[in-house]
Design a protein around this motif. Structure first.
Motif, PDB file in Angstrom:
ATOM      1  N   TRP A   1      16.950  25.705 -12.371  1.00 11.42           N
ATOM      2  CA  TRP A   1      17.356  27.103 -12.271  1.00 11.42           C
ATOM      3  C   TRP A   1      17.684  27.565 -13.682  1.00 11.42           C
ATOM      4  CZ3 TRP A   1      17.663  31.075  -8.884  1.00 11.42           C
ATOM      5  CH2 TRP A   1      18.444  32.169  -9.245  1.00 11.42           C
ATOM      6  N   ALA A   2      17.173  28.728 -14.086  1.00 11.44           N
ATOM      7  CA  ALA A   2      17.393  29.205 -15.449  1.00 11.44           C
ATOM      8  C   ALA A   2      18.068  30.572 -15.451  1.00 11.44           C
ATOM      9  CB  ALA A   2      16.071  29.281 -16.197  1.00 11.44           C
ATOM     10  N   GLU A   3      18.996  30.725 -16.398  1.00 12.25           N
ATOM     11  CA  GLU A   3      19.633  31.998 -16.689  1.00 12.25           C
ATOM     12  C   GLU A   3      19.646  32.164 -18.195  1.00 12.25           C
ATOM     13  OE1 GLU A   3      23.463  32.281 -14.843  1.00 12.25           O
ATOM     14  OE2 GLU A   3      22.632  32.028 -12.832  1.00 12.25           O
ATOM     15  N   CYS A   4      19.715  33.402 -18.657  1.00 14.13           N
ATOM     16  CA  CYS A   4      19.663  33.647 -20.096  1.00 14.13           C
ATOM     17  C   CYS A   4      20.653  34.748 -20.470  1.00 14.13           C
ATOM     18  CB  CYS A   4      18.247  34.051 -20.501  1.00 14.13           C
ATOM     19  SG  CYS A   4      18.023  34.249 -22.273  1.00 14.13           S
ATOM     20  N   ASP A   5      21.604  34.412 -21.358  1.00 15.58           N
ATOM     21  CA  ASP A   5      22.515  35.415 -21.904  1.00 15.58           C
ATOM     22  C   ASP A   5      21.769  36.216 -22.968  1.00 15.58           C
ATOM     23  OD1 ASP A   5      24.611  34.589 -20.338  1.00 15.58           O
ATOM     24  OD2 ASP A   5      25.622  33.468 -21.923  1.00 15.58           O
ATOM     25  N   VAL A   6      21.993  37.528 -22.973  1.00 12.32           N
ATOM     26  CA  VAL A   6      21.423  38.424 -23.980  1.00 12.32           C
ATOM     27  C   VAL A   6      22.595  39.081 -24.696  1.00 12.32           C
ATOM     28  CG1 VAL A   6      19.964  40.440 -24.389  1.00 12.32           C
ATOM     29  CG2 VAL A   6      19.399  38.864 -22.529  1.00 12.32           C
ATOM     30  N   ILE A   7      22.656  38.928 -26.027  1.00 10.75           N
ATOM     31  CA  ILE A   7      23.756  39.480 -26.816  1.00 10.75           C
ATOM     32  C   ILE A   7      23.166  40.377 -27.891  1.00 10.75           C
ATOM     33  CG2 ILE A   7      25.757  38.916 -28.261  1.00 10.75           C
ATOM     34  CD1 ILE A   7      25.455  36.035 -26.781  1.00 10.75           C
ATOM     35  N   VAL A   8      23.580  41.653 -27.885  1.00 11.77           N
ATOM     36  CA  VAL A   8      23.069  42.627 -28.864  1.00 11.77           C
ATOM     37  C   VAL A   8      24.194  43.048 -29.803  1.00 11.77           C
ATOM     38  CG1 VAL A   8      21.241  43.468 -27.328  1.00 11.77           C
ATOM     39  CG2 VAL A   8      23.459  44.607 -27.325  1.00 11.77           C
TER      40      VAL A   8
ATOM     41  N   GLY B   1      27.551  44.898 -24.824  1.00 12.56           N
ATOM     42  CA  GLY B   1      26.957  44.017 -25.818  1.00 12.56           C
ATOM     43  C   GLY B   1      26.451  42.694 -25.300  1.00 12.56           C
ATOM     44  N   LYS B   2      26.820  42.334 -24.047  1.00 11.67           N
ATOM     45  CA  LYS B   2      26.400  41.041 -23.522  1.00 11.67           C
ATOM     46  C   LYS B   2      26.053  41.167 -22.052  1.00 11.67           C
ATOM     47  CE  LYS B   2      27.843  36.206 -23.203  1.00 11.67           C
ATOM     48  NZ  LYS B   2      28.904  35.239 -23.486  1.00 11.67           N
ATOM     49  N   GLY B   3      24.959  40.521 -21.672  1.00 12.75           N
ATOM     50  CA  GLY B   3      24.531  40.523 -20.278  1.00 12.75           C
ATOM     51  C   GLY B   3      23.830  39.221 -19.965  1.00 12.75           C
ATOM     52  N   ARG B   4      23.492  39.029 -18.693  1.00 12.59           N
ATOM     53  CA  ARG B   4      22.831  37.794 -18.282  1.00 12.59           C
ATOM     54  C   ARG B   4      21.630  38.120 -17.397  1.00 12.59           C
ATOM     55  NH1 ARG B   4      25.902  32.431 -16.529  1.00 12.59           N
ATOM     56  NH2 ARG B   4      26.144  32.472 -18.776  1.00 12.59           N
ATOM     57  N   LEU B   5      20.505  37.492 -17.741  1.00 13.60           N
ATOM     58  CA  LEU B   5      19.299  37.575 -16.920  1.00 13.60           C
ATOM     59  C   LEU B   5      19.249  36.343 -16.022  1.00 13.60           C
ATOM     60  CD1 LEU B   5      16.617  38.510 -19.605  1.00 13.60           C
ATOM     61  CD2 LEU B   5      17.549  39.998 -17.848  1.00 13.60           C
ATOM     62  N   ARG B   6      19.061  36.559 -14.749  1.00  8.08           N
ATOM     63  CA  ARG B   6      18.852  35.442 -13.841  1.00  8.08           C
ATOM     64  C   ARG B   6      17.342  35.272 -13.704  1.00  8.08           C
ATOM     65  NH1 ARG B   6      23.584  36.575 -13.772  1.00  8.08           N
ATOM     66  NH2 ARG B   6      25.380  36.013 -12.593  1.00  8.08           N
ATOM     67  N   ILE B   7      16.824  34.218 -14.282  1.00  3.84           N
ATOM     68  CA  ILE B   7      15.382  34.007 -14.327  1.00  3.84           C
ATOM     69  C   ILE B   7      14.890  33.394 -13.020  1.00  3.84           C
ATOM     70  CG2 ILE B   7      13.500  32.886 -15.596  1.00  3.84           C
ATOM     71  CD1 ILE B   7      14.992  34.989 -17.260  1.00  3.84           C
ATOM     72  N   GLY B   8      15.606  32.410 -12.502  1.00  6.78           N
ATOM     73  CA  GLY B   8      15.243  31.784 -11.235  1.00  6.78           C
ATOM     74  C   GLY B   8      14.837  30.341 -11.402  1.00  6.78           C
TER      75      GLY B   8
ATOM     76  N   LYS C   1      24.435  56.084 -33.114  1.00  9.46           N
ATOM     77  CA  LYS C   1      24.998  55.121 -34.075  1.00  9.46           C
ATOM     78  C   LYS C   1      23.985  54.063 -34.514  1.00  9.46           C
ATOM     79  CE  LYS C   1      28.424  53.887 -31.454  1.00  9.46           C
ATOM     80  NZ  LYS C   1      29.622  53.204 -30.977  1.00  9.46           N
ATOM     81  N   SER C   2      22.773  54.142 -34.009  1.00  9.17           N
ATOM     82  CA  SER C   2      21.746  53.149 -34.347  1.00  9.17           C
ATOM     83  C   SER C   2      21.009  53.594 -35.600  1.00  9.17           C
ATOM     84  CB  SER C   2      20.759  52.998 -33.193  1.00  9.17           C
ATOM     85  OG  SER C   2      21.438  52.637 -32.023  1.00  9.17           O
ATOM     86  N   TYR C   3      21.221  52.882 -36.685  1.00  6.66           N
ATOM     87  CA  TYR C   3      20.628  53.221 -37.969  1.00  6.66           C
ATOM     88  C   TYR C   3      19.407  52.334 -38.223  1.00  6.66           C
ATOM     89  CZ  TYR C   3      23.699  49.289 -38.850  1.00  6.66           C
ATOM     90  OH  TYR C   3      24.329  48.077 -38.762  1.00  6.66           O
ATOM     91  N   PRO C   4      18.548  52.723 -39.169  1.00  3.76           N
ATOM     92  CA  PRO C   4      17.363  51.901 -39.457  1.00  3.76           C
ATOM     93  C   PRO C   4      17.776  50.530 -39.983  1.00  3.76           C
ATOM     94  CG  PRO C   4      17.154  54.078 -40.450  1.00  3.76           C
ATOM     95  CD  PRO C   4      18.557  53.964 -39.947  1.00  3.76           C
ATOM     96  N   ASP C   5      17.282  49.493 -39.340  1.00  5.11           N
ATOM     97  CA  ASP C   5      17.628  48.125 -39.716  1.00  5.11           C
ATOM     98  C   ASP C   5      16.801  47.177 -38.861  1.00  5.11           C
ATOM     99  OD1 ASP C   5      18.883  45.992 -40.931  1.00  5.11           O
ATOM    100  OD2 ASP C   5      20.895  46.500 -40.265  1.00  5.11           O
ATOM    101  N   VAL C   6      16.931  45.894 -39.132  1.00  2.00           N
ATOM    102  CA  VAL C   6      16.400  44.860 -38.253  1.00  2.00           C
ATOM    103  C   VAL C   6      17.595  44.228 -37.565  1.00  2.00           C
ATOM    104  CG1 VAL C   6      15.121  42.702 -38.101  1.00  2.00           C
ATOM    105  CG2 VAL C   6      14.397  44.454 -39.728  1.00  2.00           C
ATOM    106  N   TYR C   7      17.703  44.456 -36.276  1.00  5.00           N
ATOM    107  CA  TYR C   7      18.829  43.944 -35.502  1.00  5.00           C
ATOM    108  C   TYR C   7      18.488  42.570 -34.940  1.00  5.00           C
ATOM    109  CZ  TYR C   7      20.764  48.638 -35.669  1.00  5.00           C
ATOM    110  OH  TYR C   7      21.276  49.840 -36.092  1.00  5.00           O
ATOM    111  N   ILE C   8      19.483  41.696 -34.884  1.00  2.34           N
ATOM    112  CA  ILE C   8      19.290  40.359 -34.330  1.00  2.34           C
ATOM    113  C   ILE C   8      19.825  40.345 -32.901  1.00  2.34           C
ATOM    114  CG2 ILE C   8      19.914  37.932 -34.491  1.00  2.34           C
ATOM    115  CD1 ILE C   8      20.036  38.332 -37.540  1.00  2.34           C
TER     116      ILE C   8
END
Length: 122
Positions: A39-46, A59-66, A85-92
């Motif tokens: 079973w896989a889940e994935c945290d997403v942090i922006v 800023g943080k969520g979880r995908l339930r992949i299955g 508030k989103s300025y030009p940049d490369v976000y990680i």
């Protein structure tokens, strides 16, 4: 310890527009590299100037992949929102995938960082 998952991502559209409300859809593909189903889940942090919700800061969520069988690939999707508030940049964007075994215990963890471009129009 061997890798549990192979994580890959795709963005549509491929970038965000700076200083305005807009969004991209991120597809997270997880491949099970083991010989056992998991079973896989994935945290997403922006970062703080982006959000996982259209109407508030999230800023943080979880995908339930299955359940992913051996050598199988499953995909989960989420949206990432930009605003004034989103300025030009490369976000990680940080991804942390977890694999759970038959007994519900975590059997593995994989991390990945992906770049999301945000550009000014014109």
């Amino acid at each position: 310890m061997t890798d549990l998952f192979q994580i890959s991502t795709r963005f549509y559209p491929i970038r965000l527009n700076a200083y305005m409300r807009n969004e991209v859809e991120m597809a997270v593909e997880i491949e099970n590299l083991t010989s056992e189903a998991s079973w896989a889940e994935c945290d997403v942090i922006v970062p703080p100037s982006l959000s996982l919700a259209p109407d508030k800061e999230l800023g943080k969520g979880r995908l339930r992949i299955g359940i992913i069988n051996p050598k199988e690939i499953r995909t989960g999707k989420c949206k990432i929102y930009a605003g004034a508030k989103s300025y030009p940049d490369v976000y990680i964007v940080k991804l942390v995938a977890y694999g759970f075994g038959r007994d519900g215990a975590i059997v593995g963890r994989e991390e990945k960082r992906v770049d999301l471009r945000c550009e000014a129009l014109g």
